[in-house]
Design an enzyme around this catalytic site. Structure first.
Site, PDB file in Angstrom:
ATOM      1  N   ASP A 136       0.726   0.912   1.597  1.00 58.91           N
ATOM      2  CA  ASP A 136      -0.046  -0.219   2.137  1.00 58.91           C
ATOM      3  C   ASP A 136       0.744  -0.742   3.337  1.00 58.91           C
ATOM      4  O   ASP A 136       1.887  -0.333   3.582  1.00 58.91           O
ATOM      5  CB  ASP A 136      -0.217  -1.314   1.073  1.00 58.91           C
ATOM      6  CG  ASP A 136      -0.989  -2.535   1.596  1.00 58.91           C
ATOM      7  OD1 ASP A 136      -1.995  -2.334   2.305  1.00 58.91           O
ATOM      8  OD2 ASP A 136      -0.584  -3.665   1.330  1.00 58.91           O
ATOM      9  N   SER A 137       0.151  -1.698   4.047  1.00 66.01           N
ATOM     10  CA  SER A 137       0.858  -2.306   5.181  1.00 66.01           C
ATOM     11  C   SER A 137       2.029  -3.174   4.712  1.00 66.01           C
ATOM     12  O   SER A 137       2.955  -3.420   5.477  1.00 66.01           O
ATOM     13  CB  SER A 137      -0.120  -3.166   5.979  1.00 66.01           C
ATOM     14  OG  SER A 137      -0.623  -4.203   5.156  1.00 66.01           O
ATOM     15  N   CYS A 148      -4.677   0.502   0.577  1.00 68.42           N
ATOM     16  CA  CYS A 148      -4.977  -0.368   1.716  1.00 68.42           C
ATOM     17  C   CYS A 148      -6.443  -0.128   2.080  1.00 68.42           C
ATOM     18  O   CYS A 148      -6.827   1.007   2.396  1.00 68.42           O
ATOM     19  CB  CYS A 148      -4.072   0.007   2.893  1.00 68.42           C
ATOM     20  SG  CYS A 148      -4.457  -0.863   4.412  1.00 68.42           S
ATOM     21  N   GLU A 168       1.826 -12.534   1.976  1.00 71.50           N
ATOM     22  CA  GLU A 168       3.156 -12.001   2.336  1.00 71.50           C
ATOM     23  C   GLU A 168       4.233 -13.092   2.241  1.00 71.50           C
ATOM     24  O   GLU A 168       5.395 -12.798   2.026  1.00 71.50           O
ATOM     25  CB  GLU A 168       3.142 -11.421   3.760  1.00 71.50           C
ATOM     26  CG  GLU A 168       2.371 -10.121   3.912  1.00 71.50           C
ATOM     27  CD  GLU A 168       3.106  -8.876   3.407  1.00 71.50           C
ATOM     28  OE1 GLU A 168       4.353  -8.858   3.426  1.00 71.50           O
ATOM     29  OE2 GLU A 168       2.422  -7.928   2.972  1.00 71.50           O
ATOM     30  N   CYS A 170      -9.453  -6.247   0.149  1.00 66.75           N
ATOM     31  CA  CYS A 170      -8.131  -6.102   0.764  1.00 66.75           C
ATOM     32  C   CYS A 170      -7.152  -6.223  -0.390  1.00 66.75           C
ATOM     33  O   CYS A 170      -7.291  -7.130  -1.221  1.00 66.75           O
ATOM     34  CB  CYS A 170      -7.892  -7.210   1.790  1.00 66.75           C
ATOM     35  SG  CYS A 170      -6.166  -7.316   2.361  1.00 66.75           S
ATOM     36  N   HIS A 209      -4.244  -7.214  -0.576  1.00 70.97           N
ATOM     37  CA  HIS A 209      -3.425  -8.438  -0.613  1.00 70.97           C
ATOM     38  C   HIS A 209      -4.135  -9.560  -1.382  1.00 70.97           C
ATOM     39  O   HIS A 209      -3.492 -10.461  -1.894  1.00 70.97           O
ATOM     40  CB  HIS A 209      -3.139  -8.948   0.806  1.00 70.97           C
ATOM     41  CG  HIS A 209      -2.008  -8.244   1.495  1.00 70.97           C
ATOM     42  ND1 HIS A 209      -2.123  -6.971   1.991  1.00 70.97           N
ATOM     43  CD2 HIS A 209      -0.739  -8.651   1.792  1.00 70.97           C
ATOM     44  CE1 HIS A 209      -0.981  -6.618   2.562  1.00 70.97           C
ATOM     45  NE2 HIS A 209      -0.119  -7.621   2.457  1.00 70.97           N
TER      46      HIS A 209
HETATM   47  N1  DGL Z   1      -3.701  -4.751   2.229  1.00 71.05           N
HETATM   48  C1  DGL Z   1      -4.381  -4.110   3.299  1.00 71.05           C
HETATM   49  C2  DGL Z   1      -5.846  -3.943   3.017  1.00 71.05           C
HETATM   50  O1  DGL Z   1      -6.190  -3.721   1.865  1.00 71.05           O
HETATM   51  C3  DGL Z   1      -3.993  -4.487   4.702  1.00 71.05           C
HETATM   52  C4  DGL Z   1      -3.917  -5.920   5.069  1.00 71.05           C
HETATM   53  C5  DGL Z   1      -3.357  -6.067   6.480  1.00 71.05           C
HETATM   54  O2  DGL Z   1      -2.286  -5.512   6.728  1.00 71.05           O
HETATM   55  O3  DGL Z   1      -4.007  -6.721   7.304  1.00 71.05           O
HETATM   56  O4  DGL Z   1      -6.677  -3.966   3.871  1.00 71.05           O
END
Ligand code: DGL
Length: 267
Positions: free
Chosen positions: A11-12, A74, A154, A186, A188
């Site tokens: 993931d990011s 992600c 984050e 997402c 996150h």
């Molecule tokens: N967690 C990621 C997603 O599911 C990326 C969020 C990001 O880096 O903007 O899209």
């Protein structure tokens, strides 16, 4: 590559840990290797060209560890660059979070009105609406980008008043849209699930694709005879592209574990 090879997950940043948690619960004896691209998070506000380049880099980092499969934890990469990951890893299977989330939402909605929240890139790609309507063209999909949720997660602002305020702003329009199901599009966002749930209201079902991905992973490994046969559990091998200490602290916070070792890799 054999049954004891690790499952690669990326993931990011910390968002993919929500998928790690679900995989650990479903498949406790699998070895996991996780890469969080903390030097370049967030991906969501970036262009498709940049996201596709990052996806290739992330896959290359995991491929050095000869994984038996790759999970794209992600949504942004799953929406815009799943083909890049598939091309970069040859024959090993790849699972993205997006299709699993879309199909779970289609199974759950009763009134055929689904809301989707995600990054700017995911929402602009229309990938969720496409995936949902491919399964059922009668479903109305309303989407909303929630870019500030990523830095809030984050920073570990799980129950912070700022998160509540921003959630109220982003989720206000869903009240008029008559949705009965909201997809956390997402990885996150499940970190902020409590605030999102309180804001949207308890009558709306929230979909987190992590469990659906874990189920799909388990099916895929058992169909191909690639489940790990050993009965030992191990902590995931964690890699990040920046600030390993910060990642280690956040890992402890979200996973409720000891503070793990985190290795720094160059992207
Ligand atoms: N967690 C990621 C997603 O599911 C990326 C969020 C990001 O880096 O903007 O899209």
């Amino acid at each position: 590559m054999n049954t004891e090879s690790p499952i690669g997950i990326f993931d990011s940043g910390i968002g993919g840990l929500t998928v790690v948690k679900a995989i650990q619960a479903a498949l406790p004896f699998e070895r996991l290797i996780y890469f969080g691209d903390t030097a370049r998070v967030p991906y969501g506000p970036k262009s498709q060209i940049t996201i596709r380049k990052y996806a290739a880099d992330d896959t290359a980092i995991l491929m050095r560890h000869q994984p038996k499969m790759i999970i794209v934890a992600c949504n942004t990469v799953s929406a815009l660059a799943l083909d890049v990951v598939e091309k970069s890893c040859g024959n090993i299977p790849v699972i993205g979070v997006l299709k699993s989330g879309a199909s779970l939402a289609v199974q759950m909605t009763k009134n055929n009105h689904i809301g989707v929240i995600g990054t700017q890139a995911t929402v602009c790609s229309n990938a969720y609406a496409y995936a949902i309507n491919t399964l059922n063209p009668d479903i109305a999909v309303v989407s909303q980008a929630c870019p500030l949720f990523v830095p809030l997660a984050e920073e570990g602002f799980i129950n912070h008043p700022a998160t509540k305020l921003i959630a109220e702003h982003y989720l206000a329009d869903f009240r008029k849209a008559n949705i009965d199901t909201l997809v956390l599009g997402c990885t996150h966002y499940p970190i902020l699930r409590q605030v999102i749930g309180e804001t949207i209201g308890s009558d709306i079902r929230i979909i987190d694709s992590a469990e659906a991905v874990a189920l799909r992973t388990s099916e895929l490994l058992s169909e191909s005879g690639m489940l790990n046969r050993s009965h030992t559990t191990s902590v995931p091998h964690l890699l990040v592209s920046d600030l390993p200490q910060k990642f280690s602290k956040l890992y402890q916070l979200f996973m409720g574990s000891e503070q793990p070792d985190v290795d720094l890799v160059e992207v």
